[in-house]
Write a protein that holds these residues in place. Structure first.
Motif, PDB file in Angstrom:
ATOM      1  N   VAL A   1       0.832  -1.196   0.000  1.00 29.26           N
ATOM      2  CA  VAL A   1       0.000   0.000   0.000  1.00 29.26           C
ATOM      3  C   VAL A   1       0.868   1.248   0.000  1.00 29.26           C
ATOM      4  O   VAL A   1       0.660   2.163  -0.776  1.00 29.26           O
TER       5      VAL A   1
ATOM      6  N   LEU B   1      -7.907  -2.836   8.290  1.00 28.80           N
ATOM      7  CA  LEU B   1      -8.486  -2.706   6.954  1.00 28.80           C
ATOM      8  C   LEU B   1      -7.515  -1.991   6.015  1.00 28.80           C
ATOM      9  O   LEU B   1      -7.386  -2.364   4.851  1.00 28.80           O
ATOM     10  N   ALA B   2      -6.827  -0.979   6.528  1.00 32.58           N
ATOM     11  CA  ALA B   2      -5.893  -0.234   5.685  1.00 32.58           C
ATOM     12  C   ALA B   2      -4.782  -1.152   5.198  1.00 32.58           C
ATOM     13  O   ALA B   2      -4.262  -0.987   4.098  1.00 32.58           O
TER      14      ALA B   2
ATOM     15  N   ARG C   1      -5.219  -4.205   4.490  1.00 28.22           N
ATOM     16  CA  ARG C   1      -5.756  -5.241   3.604  1.00 28.22           C
ATOM     17  C   ARG C   1      -6.414  -4.701   2.365  1.00 28.22           C
ATOM     18  O   ARG C   1      -6.476  -5.390   1.360  1.00 28.22           O
ATOM     19  N   LEU C   2      -6.975  -3.511   2.450  1.00 28.61           N
ATOM     20  CA  LEU C   2      -7.644  -2.958   1.280  1.00 28.61           C
ATOM     21  C   LEU C   2      -6.640  -2.103   0.512  1.00 28.61           C
ATOM     22  O   LEU C   2      -6.030  -1.215   1.089  1.00 28.61           O
ATOM     23  N   PRO C   3      -6.474  -2.360  -0.753  1.00 28.72           N
ATOM     24  CA  PRO C   3      -5.451  -1.640  -1.509  1.00 28.72           C
ATOM     25  C   PRO C   3      -5.911  -0.240  -1.911  1.00 28.72           C
ATOM     26  O   PRO C   3      -7.109   0.024  -2.029  1.00 28.72           O
TER      27      PRO C   3
ATOM     28  N   PHE D   1      -8.738   4.348  -2.089  1.00 27.07           N
ATOM     29  CA  PHE D   1     -10.149   4.098  -1.808  1.00 27.07           C
ATOM     30  C   PHE D   1     -10.270   3.051  -0.715  1.00 27.07           C
ATOM     31  O   PHE D   1     -11.133   3.129   0.148  1.00 27.07           O
ATOM     32  N   GLY D   2      -9.369   2.090  -0.791  1.00 26.71           N
ATOM     33  CA  GLY D   2      -9.343   1.084   0.254  1.00 26.71           C
ATOM     34  C   GLY D   2      -9.067   1.724   1.593  1.00 26.71           C
ATOM     35  O   GLY D   2      -9.737   1.454   2.589  1.00 26.71           O
ATOM     36  N   TYR D   3      -8.093   2.633   1.618  1.00 24.84           N
ATOM     37  CA  TYR D   3      -7.705   3.268   2.872  1.00 24.84           C
ATOM     38  C   TYR D   3      -8.867   4.061   3.463  1.00 24.84           C
ATOM     39  O   TYR D   3      -9.286   3.837   4.605  1.00 24.84           O
TER      40      TYR D   3
ATOM     41  N   GLY E   1     -12.007   4.164   2.462  1.00 24.24           N
ATOM     42  CA  GLY E   1     -13.187   3.316   2.645  1.00 24.24           C
ATOM     43  C   GLY E   1     -13.054   2.485   3.913  1.00 24.24           C
ATOM     44  O   GLY E   1     -14.017   2.283   4.654  1.00 24.24           O
ATOM     45  N   GLY E   2     -11.838   2.033   4.160  1.00 26.25           N
ATOM     46  CA  GLY E   2     -11.575   1.228   5.352  1.00 26.25           C
ATOM     47  C   GLY E   2     -11.865   2.011   6.619  1.00 26.25           C
ATOM     48  O   GLY E   2     -12.460   1.485   7.566  1.00 26.25           O
TER      49      GLY E   2
END
Lengths: 260, 679, 410
Positions: free
Chosen positions: B14, B114-115, B117-119, B122-124, B126-127
Motif C-alpha cells: 500500500v 483494513l488499511a 488489507r484494502l489496496p 479508496f481502500g484506505y 473506505g476502510g
C-alpha cells in the motif's frame, strides 16, 4: 426600618416587588399584606406571576426590586432556609416530601431542622421528637400512616404530609402553592377546611394560590388577583367576585386558558 | 493473529502504491491548500532553508506560538469526534458510557487492519469509514443486548455495565490483535506538508483541522433539519416529553447509541495516520473525552468542539512555552500537559457549574427516592452482622493453615472502608464521586510521609493521614457541593487528577511516580495478624460511625436534601452545608482506608490516587447496592474476592472480571444487597 | 496458572491429565519425585503484554532446559506466574499470595519501577529473596536498595552511560531533551545532563519536553523541539509515543540533519512496529538479535526459534536470563535457603545469551550489558547497524562510589 410596633405589623407585607426574566416582566411591582389568622388567596390566570411571587417570598428567587417583610423584618433576598427558620412554612405545587423516609421521619426531620439540630451527629433522630411529630400527623389526619414509607403514599396523603412538614417549623406564615391541585372535589374541600382550622387554632397567616374557584370563594378570607405581574384587585371574596376588571381579565380568559 | 507477515507485506504494498496521485483524495488536499493559500511541499523533498541559529535566542518566538495554536486545531478535531459521541449518548440516554474509549480504540484497530488489507486510497479511506460503521453497529448491539435490560435501574448502573464492557473489549482487542502496537499506514494523498510561518504542517493535520468543523456542521444539520435530530434535541432537554410524544424510545436510544459509537469509531479510525493502535488508548481517550464533554456542557455538541479547541490550545501553549522563568524559578511548562485538561475543567466548573454551553439542570433525572426507609437492624440483620464479625475475627485462626487468609481479608477490609465512605456520599448524600481516590490517596500519603519523613509512630502517623484526607475533602467539597449530578462527579474527578499529578511530579516529597517505600507499622501491628486485627477494629468503628451518622438528624437531613432539595431548604435545612459535612466525613473515612493501605503494603505510589481506584470504589458501591447500608460491605468484599480469584485463573482476567460484573448487574439490577423497595 | 500446563490446548491438557491419573493409579512402587524448587514470578502481563509475552515464553524455555539438565541438585524448578495487576498495591498482595499460598521459595519478575520497588520493599520486610528482572529505576539497587533484592536488567543510569561516548564524540553544543514525564524519563534526562555536562562543560540544553506517558501530543512536541534549534536531541520516548513522535518528526522534517541519541529504541518491541518509518542514524541501545553471532546467543536463538517459531525480543532475553541466574544462584547456595541464596548471589557469575556477567556484591546489580548501535533500514524495517555489546561493568560506578549511593547496604 419599621416605625410601627412589631406586634401591630402584618405577618407578611410585600412592597412593590418586581422580577423580570430576560425582558419578560414576570412581576411588575406587586404589593399586598397578609395578617395573622387570615387565609389570603392569590389567584390569576396562568402566567400571571403567582409562582414567581411565591418563589420570591420563600427566598428561592431574589427580586429585582421591592421588599418583603415578615412581621416588620426585611427578609428580601434571604435564602429559603433562613426564611424558613424565621417562621415561613411552604408547600409546593407538586408536593415534595422525603421519599426514602417514613412518614414519621419526614416530620421528625423537619422538626429537627426547625430546632437547629440538623447537624446532630450522634444521637439517633428517632425518639427525639416523636410525640410532637405524631401530634402533627394527627392534626393533618395521617397518624395511621406514620410507619409507611413516604414514597408509597397516595397523592392526597402526600399533600397532607407536606402540610405536616411545613407546620413542623411552627410557622407564622404558611405559603401554599396550589394546595389542592390534583385532588378530587371531596378531598380538596377537606384539605382546605383543615388548613382553615389550623390557621385559626395557631393564628397562622396563610397565603395560597388556587385554581379551583369553589375553594377560593368558599374558604378564603380575602383575595388578591394578579394579571400579567400586577395586582388588579385586592379585597373580600364578594368584592373581588363582583369586580368587573377581574371578570374581564381573569374570568374572561378562563375559556382561553382551558385551551392552552 | 492479524500481525502476520502477510499483513505487513500488504502494508508495504500500500505504501508503495501511494506514491501516485489519486484524484479524489488529492483534490481534497489541493482544495484545502488553495483555500489556505499555502505553498505545497512535495513529500520527502526538503525546500526549507536551514533555520538560522542564534544561540542567544531563548525567548519563544511569536510565530512559533501561532504555529502551535494552528497545529492544536488538528488535535482538537480528534478530541471532538470522540467527545461529540459521548455527549450525544449522555444527552439522550443519560448513560455515562465508560466503553466509549474502547469504541475509539476498536475504531483505530479496525481501521489499521483494513488499511493493511484494502489496496489503494479508496481502500484506505473506505476502510476508515467501514471501521467507524462497524463500531457504530457494535454500539447498536450493545444497546439492544445489554443496556436495554437495565434502563429501569438508576443510571449509574449503566455506568457499571459499560465499565465491565470496556474491560471485556480491551481483552478482546488483545486476543484479536495481539500485544504489539500496530502502526497503520499514512494517509494516501495527504503525506506531504504545507509551509506555514516557516515551518512544515503536515497535510493530514490540515485535513483534521477542517474535518472537525465539518463534522460539527454535519451534526448541526442533522440535529436541526431532520426528524431524528429534532427528536434527539427534544429528548436531550426533556426525556419524559419524548415518551409523551409517542416516539419509539427504544429505537431512539439504539440509534443514538449507534451514532455515538460511530463517532467514537470514526475518531479512532482517523488517528490511523497519526498513532499506532495500542491497548492503552481506551482509558487515555476516555478521560479526555469526558473532560471535553463536561467543559463544553453535557449534551452540547458545539460546546464539545469549543472545549476541545480550548483544551488543545492550552496544551499547545504549554508545549510551545517550554521552560519559563517565573520570579527566578525555572518551571517546565511541558510538565503541565499531564494535567492541563483537568485544570481547565476544574476552573470552568467552579466558575460555570453547567459547563460552557450546558443548561443548568436541577436534580438528577431519576433519583433514588424509591429506596426503602432505614430501619434499625432486626433480628436477622443482627444475626448476619454478628456472624460476619465472628467470621472475620476467626480469620487469624485459620492463618496457620492458610497464611494468605489474613492478607486477602485485610485487603477486603480496606476496600470495605473505602467503599463505605463513598457510599455515605453516594447513597444517603446522593452525590456520585468519580474522584474518591483523592481522599484515599491523601490518607495514604499523609500516613506514609508522617511515618517515614517525620518518623512518627504508627498511630499518630495514621491520624495525620486521616487529617490530610479530611483537609482535602474540606477544600474540594466546598466547591463540589455547589454542583449537581454528573458535573459534581466530574469536578471530584478533576480535583483527584490534580492531586494525582502533584503526587506524581513532586519527586522530592512524594517520591514522584515511584512513590514511597518502607512504610511498615510498629509493633504490635507489624505482623500479618496484628495489622489485620487492628484493621478489623478500625473497620468496625468506621462502619458503626457511619451507621450512627445516618440514623442521627444529620443523616436524615442528608437524605432529605437528596430526596427533595427545595423541600429540605424550605424546611430550614442548609443542604449545601449538610452535604459539605458529608463530604468531610466521607473524606476522613476514605483517609482511614488509605492509611491502612499504606501500612498493609509497606509502599505507596500515585496509583493510590488514580481514576482506576476511584472507579473500583464506584463499582464496589454500585455492585453492593446504593440503597442499603450493607451494600458497600457486600460490594467491596465481592469485588476484591472476585478480582483476586480471576487474576489467578486466567490470562484474560480483565475480560472475566468484566463478564462477572456484567452478570451481577444483570442478575441484581440495583445491587447485591437490593435496596430497591419497589419500582 | 501453572505456566507450563496452561499453554497447552484444552484437549492436550485433558489427555495429559488422564494419562497422569492412569499413571498414578497404575504405579505400584511409590515414585518419590524430588520436591520442586518454586519460583514465584509476578509481572504486569496485562499492562505490558508486548514485552512480557516473549518474556514468559523464554522463562518457560529456561525452566525446561534447567530441568532437562537435572534441575538443582536433583530438584526440578517449578515456575508459578501471576499477574501483578500493574500496580504496587495488588503486586504486594500477589507477592504475599506467592509466598504464603503457593509456597514460592524465591520471587522474581516485575516490569514497572514502582511495582518493582514495592515488591523489593516487601522482600526486605518478609526476608524473601527477590530478583527484580526488568524494572530500570536506579533506586532499586541504590537509594532504596536492600539485602534481599537483586536486579538483572541494565539500569536507567547504565543505559544512559552506554550512550554517553557517542553523545560526547558528536561534540554538539545545543541539546534538546524529550522524555516521558515519570521517574524513568526524568532520571534518564537528569543523568544524561549530568554526565554530558561533566564530559563537555560548554554544552547547552536548549529545550526539555516532558510528555505525559502514552498521551504524547507528537506534532506539537516535535515542532517545539525544532523551534529551539538544537544541534542534537536526546530521546527517552518509547512504545506508542515513540512511533507517533517519529512519524510527526518525519513528516515535518523537524529532526532532519539533527543528531539523535535515543534510549531503548533499538529493542525489537519498539523498533518493529515502526516498520519502514523507523528513524535512521539515531544512536540507540537495544537488542539486535539478528546481528549477534556469539555461541551463547546462537544457542539461545536456535532453541527459542525452534520452540516458538518466532524471533526473540528483548523480553525473551530478560526472562531467560532471570531463570538461568536463579538456577546458578540456587546451585551455588545448595538450595533455596534465603540467606544462603543472598550470599550466593553476591558476586555470582552467570553466563547468559549476552555472555558472562556477574551480580555485584556492592549494589546487587547485574553487569549484563546492552548493545549500542546506529539505526538503519533493511528490507523495509528498522535494524541496528554495527551493534557493539557494552559490558555493564564498564559503565557502573565503582564500589566506593556505590557505597555513597546505597545507604541501606549489606
Amino acid at each position: 426600618m419599621s416605625e410601627m410596633p412589631v406586634n401591630e405589623a402584618p405577618v407578611l407585607s410585600v412592597d412593590n416587588i418586581a422580577k423580570a426574566y430576560g425582558g419578560v416582566q414576570a412581576l411588575g411591582g406587586v404589593s399586598f399584606e397578609v395578617r395573622a389568622g387570615e387565609l389570603l388567596a392569590l389567584i390569576g390566570p396562568n402566567g400571571a406571576g403567582k409562582s414567581t411571587c411565591f418563589n420570591v417570598l420563600n427566598g428561592q428567587i431574589r427580586p429585582d426590586a421591592g421588599t418583603v417583610r415578615l412581621a416588620g423584618r426585611d427578609i428580601t433576598g434571604m435564602p429559603p432556609r433562613a426564611i424558613a427558620r424565621l417562621g415561613v412554612g411552604r408547600t409546593f405545587q407538586i408536593a415534595a416530601v422525603f421519599g426514602s423516609l417514613t412518614v414519621l421521619a419526614n416530620v421528625e426531620t423537619a422538626l429537627a431542622a426547625a430546632r437547629g439540630k440538623s447537624f446532630g451527629l450522634w444521637r439517633p433522630q428517632a425518639g427525639m421528637a416523636r410525640e410532637e411529630a405524631l401530634a402533627l400527623l394527627d392534626q393533618t389526619g395521617i397518624a395511621a400512616l406514620a410507619d409507611r414509607p413516604a414514597a408509597g403514599l397516595a397523592y392526597g396523603d402526600v399533600k397532607r404530609l407536606e402540610l405536616a412538614i411545613a407546620l413542623a417549623g411552627s410557622p407564622r406564615l404558611l405559603l401554599m402553592d396550589e394546595p389542592t391541585a390534583g385532588m378530587g372535589a371531596h378531598e380538596r374541600l377537606a384539605l382546605i377546611g383543615l388548613v382553615r382550622r389550623l390557621a385559626a387554632a395557631h393564628a397562622l397567616a396563610v397565603l395560597f394560590t388556587e385554581h379551583s374557584m369553589d375553594v377560593v370563594f368558599g374558604h378564603a378570607s380575602r383575595v388578591v388577583v394578579l394579571a400579567r405581574g400586577r395586582v388588579i384587585a385586592d379585597g373580600s371574596v364578594e368584592a373581588v367576585r363582583a369586580d368587573p376588571r377581574v371578570r374581564a381579565v381573569y374570568l374572561g380568559h378562563a375559556g382561553a386558558e382551558a385551551r392552552t | 493473529m492479524l500481525t502476520s507477515p502477510e499483513a505487513k507485506r500488504g502494508n508495504n504494498r500500500v505504501s508503495r502504491g501511494e506514491r501516485e496521485k489519486h484524484a479524489a483524495i488529492g483534490s481534497l488536499a489541493l482544495a484545502t491548500r488553495m483555500f489556505l493559500g499555502f505553498t505545497k511541499l512535495e513529500p520527502r523533498v526538503r525546500l526549507l532553508p536551514k533555520p538560522c541559529r542564534d544561540p542567544k535566542e531563548t525567548r519563544v518566538a511569536l510565530d512559533a506560538l501561532a504555529f502551535q495554536m494552528i497545529n492544536g486545531l488538528a488535535s482538537a478535531s480528534g478530541l471532538f469526534f470522540v467527545a461529540a459521541g459521548l455527549s450525544i449518548i449522555f444527552g439522550v440516554t443519560r448513560i455515562v458510557n465508560m466503553a466509549h474509549g474502547a469504541f475509539y480504540m476498536l475504531g483505530l484497530y479496525l481501521a489499521v487492519t483494513l488499511a493493511d488489507r484494502l489496496p489503494g486510497p479508496f481502500g484506505y479511506w473506505g476502510g476508515l469509514l467501514l471501521a467507524a460503521l462497524a463500531v457504530g453497529l457494535l454500539g447498536a448491539a450493545v444497546e439492544v443486548l445489554l443496556l436495554r435490560r437495565i434502563y429501569h435501574v438508576p443510571e449509574l448502573y449503566q455506568l457499571v455495565a459499560t465499565f465491565a464492557l470496556a474491560l471485556i473489549l480491551n481483552d478482546a482487542a488483545l486476543w484479536i490483535w495481539g500485544p504489539e502496537d500496530l502502526l497503520g499506514p499514512r494517509a494516501p494523498g495527504l503525506k506531504g506538508s504545507i509551509e506555514l510561518l516557516g515551518r512544515r504542517l503536515p497535510d493530514y493535520d490540515v485535513f483534521l483541522a477542517f474535518a472537525g468543523p465539518i463534522v460539527l456542521l454535519a451534526l448541526h444539520l442533522l440535529m436541526k433539519r431532520t426528524r431524528f435530530g429534532r427528536t434527539v434535541r427534544a429528548a436531550t432537554q426533556d426525556r419524559e416529553m419524548v415518551a409523551a410524544l409517542g416516539i419509539n424510545q427504544a429505537l431512539l436510544f439504539t440509534a443514538v447509541f449507534a451514532l455515538g459509537a460511530f463517532l467514537a469509531g470514526l475518531g479512532g479510525a482517523l488517528q490511523t495516520a497519526r498513532e499506532p493502535a495500542n491497548l492503552n488508548l481506551d482509558l487515555a481517550v476516555l478521560g479526555d473525552a469526558f473532560v471535553v464533554v463536561v467543559i463544553g456542557g453535557m449534551g452540547s455538541i458545539p460546546g464539545a468542539y469549543v472545549a476541545a479547541v480550548l483544551v488543545a490550545l492550552v496544551k499547545a501553549l504549554c508545549i510551545a512555552l517550554g521552560t519559563v522563568e517565573i520570579a527566578g524559578w525555572a518551571f517546565n511548562m511541558t510538565k503541565l500537559t499531564l494535567v492541563a485538561e483537568f485544570l481547565v475543567m476544574a476552573l470552568v466548573l467552579v466558575l460555570r457549574p453547567q459547563g460552557l454551553f450546558g443548561r443548568p439542570h436541577g436534580a438528577p433525572a431519576r433519583g433514588l427516592a424509591s429506596e426503602a426507609p432505614l430501619r434499625p437492624m432486626g433480628g436477622t440483620g443482627r444475626g448476619l452482622a454478628g456472624a460476619a464479625l465472628a467470621a472475620t475475627l476467626a480469620v487469624p485462626l485459620v492463618a496457620t493453615a492458610w497464611a494468605y487468609a489474613p492478607v486477602l481479608a485485610l485487603d477486603m477490609l480496606i476496600a470495605v472502608i473505602f467503599a463505605a465512605s463513598l457510599h455515605l456520599l453516594m447513597g444517603p448524600g446522593g452525590m456520585a464521586s468519580f474522584g474518591h481516590a483523592a481522599y484515599f490517596g491523601l490518607g495514604a500519603y499523609g500516613t506514609a510521609l508522617a511515618a517515614t519523613g517525620l518518623g512518627l509512630p504508627t498511630v499518630p502517623a495514621f491520624g495525620i493521614g486521616i487529617l490530610a484526607a479530611g483537609a482535602g475533602a474540606l477544600v474540594f467539597g466546598w466547591f463540589c457541593v455547589r454542583l449537581e449530578g454528573v458535573y459534581l462527579a466530574m469536578l471530584t474527578l478533576a480535583f483527584a487528577q490534580i492531586v494525582w499529578s502533584v503526587a506524581f511530579q513532586w519527586e522530592e516529597v512524594t517520591g514522584g511516580s515511584n512513590g514511597l517505600i518502607g512504610i511498615w507499622p510498629d509493633w504490635p501491628f507489624d505482623s500479618r495478624t496484628g495489622l489485620y486485627l487492628a484493621a478489623l477494629a478500625v473497620t468496625v468503628a468506621a462502619l458503626s460511625l457511619i451507621r450512627r451518622l445516618i440514623f442521627a438528624p444529620f443523616g436524615h437531613a442528608l437524605r432529605a436534601g437528596r430526596d427533595a432539595r427545595l423541600r429540605a431548604e424550605a424546611s430550614g435545612i442548609d443542604v449545601a452545608r449538610i452535604r459539605w459535612l458529608a463530604f468531610l466525613v466521607s473524606g476522613l473515612i476514605a483517609g482511614v482506608a488509605g492509611g491502612l493501605y499504606a501500612f498493609a503494603k509497606g509502599s505507596i505510589s500515585p496509583e493510590t490516587l488514580t481514576v482506576g481506584r476511584s472507579i473500583d470504589a464506584l463499582v464496589m458501591v454500585l455492585l453492593g447496592g446504593l440503597g442499603n447500608p450493607a451494600g458497600p460491605v457486600l460490594g467491596a468484599g465481592a469485588f476484591t474476592l472476585l478480582q483476586d480469584t480471576v487474576m489467578r485463573e486466567t490470562d484474560y482476567w480483565r475480560a472475566l472480571l468484566g463478564a462477572l460484573i456484567l452478570a451481577l448487574v444483570l442478575l441484581f439490577p440495583g445491587g447485591i444487597a437490593g435496596g430497591r423497595l419497589r419500582r | 496458572m501453572r505456566s507450563a500446563a496452561h499453554r497447552l490446548p484444552l484437549l492436550a491438557r485433558l489427555a495429559a491429565g488422564a494419562a497422569l491419573l492412569l499413571a498414578s493409579v497404575a504405579a505400584t512402587a511409590p515414585v518419590h519425585a524430588a520436591e520442586p524448587i518454586r519460583i514465584g514470578e509476578l509481572n504486569s502481563y496485562k499492562a505490558q503484554p508486548a514485552f512480557l509475552e516473549p518474556y514468559r515464553k523464554a522463562m518457560e524455555l529456561a525452566v525446561e532446559q534447567v530441568n532437562a539438565a537435572g534441575g538443582i541438585n536433583g530438584r526440578p524448578l517449578e515456575l508459578i506466574t501471576r499477574d501483578d495487576g500493574g500496580n504496587p498495591g495488588d503486586a504486594v498482595r500477589v507477592a504475599e499470595d506467592l509466598v504464603t499460598r503457593e509456597k514460592a521459595d524465591v520471587l522474581t519478575g516485575t516490569f514497572l519501577s514502582n511495582v518493582g520497588l514495592a515488591v523489593a520493599g516487601f522482600a526486605d520486610k518478609r526476608k524473601v529473596f527477590f530478583l527484580a528482572s526488568e524494572p530500570l529505576t536506579d533506586k532499586i539497587t541504590w537509594a532504596d536498595g536492600n539485602r534481599y533484592t537483586f536486579r538483572l536488567r541494565a539500569s536507567t543510569y547504565m543505559q544512559v552511560a552506554m550512550l554517553m561516548p557517542h553523545a560526547v564524540k558528536a561534540n554538539k553544543k545545543r541539546w534538546a531533551l524529550v522524555y516521558p514525564n515519570y521517574e524513568y524519563g526524568q532520571s534518564a534526562a537528569a543523568t544524561f545532563k549530568t554526565l554530558l555536562k561533566a564530559a563537555q562543560p560548554d554544552v547547552e540544553f536548549v529545550a526539555e519536553q516532558a510528555t505525559p506517558l502514552g498521551k504524547l501530543d507528537a506534532g506539537a512536541v516535535a515542532q517545539a523541539l525544532a523551534d529551539a534549534k538544537p544541534d542534537a536531541v536526546f530521546n527517552v520516548l518509547f512504545a506508542a509515543d515513540l512511533a507517533k513522535f517519529v512519524r510527526e518528526a518525519n513528516s515535518r522534517g523537524t529532526l532532519d540533519g539533527t543528531f539523535v541519541v535515543s534510549l531503548l529504541s533499538g529493542e525489537p518491541e519498539y523498533l518493529d512496529p515502526m516498520k519502514d518509518e523507523a528513524p535512521q542514524g539515531w544512536v540507540v541501545t537495544g537488542y539486535p538479535w539478528y546481528a549477534i553471532d556469539t555461541p551463547e546467543h546462537k544457542a539461545f536463538l536456535d532453541a527459542y526459534q525452534k520452540k516458538y517459531g518466532e524471533p526473540p525480543r528483548l523480553g525473551s532475553i530478560v526472562g531467560y536470563t532471570s531463570i538461568i541466574s536463579l538456577a546458578e544462584g540456587l546451585k551455588k547456595a545448595g538450595g533455596p535457603d534465603t540467606e544462603k541464596l543472598v550470599e550466593a548471589f553476591k558476586g555470582l557469575a552467570v553466563s547468559g545469551p549476552f555472555g558472562p556477567f556477574t551480580y555485584r556484591a556492592s549494589d546487587h546489580q547485574a553487569t549484563m550489558g546492552a548493545f549500542v548501535g546506529t539505526l538503519g533500514q533493511k528490507d523495509g524495517k528498522g535494524v541496528m547497524l554495527d551493534p557493539v555489546y557494552v559490558d555493564g561493568a564498564s559503565v557502573l560506578p565503582s564500589d566506593a562510589e556505590v557505597e555513597k549511593l546505597r545507604p541501606n547496604r549489606d
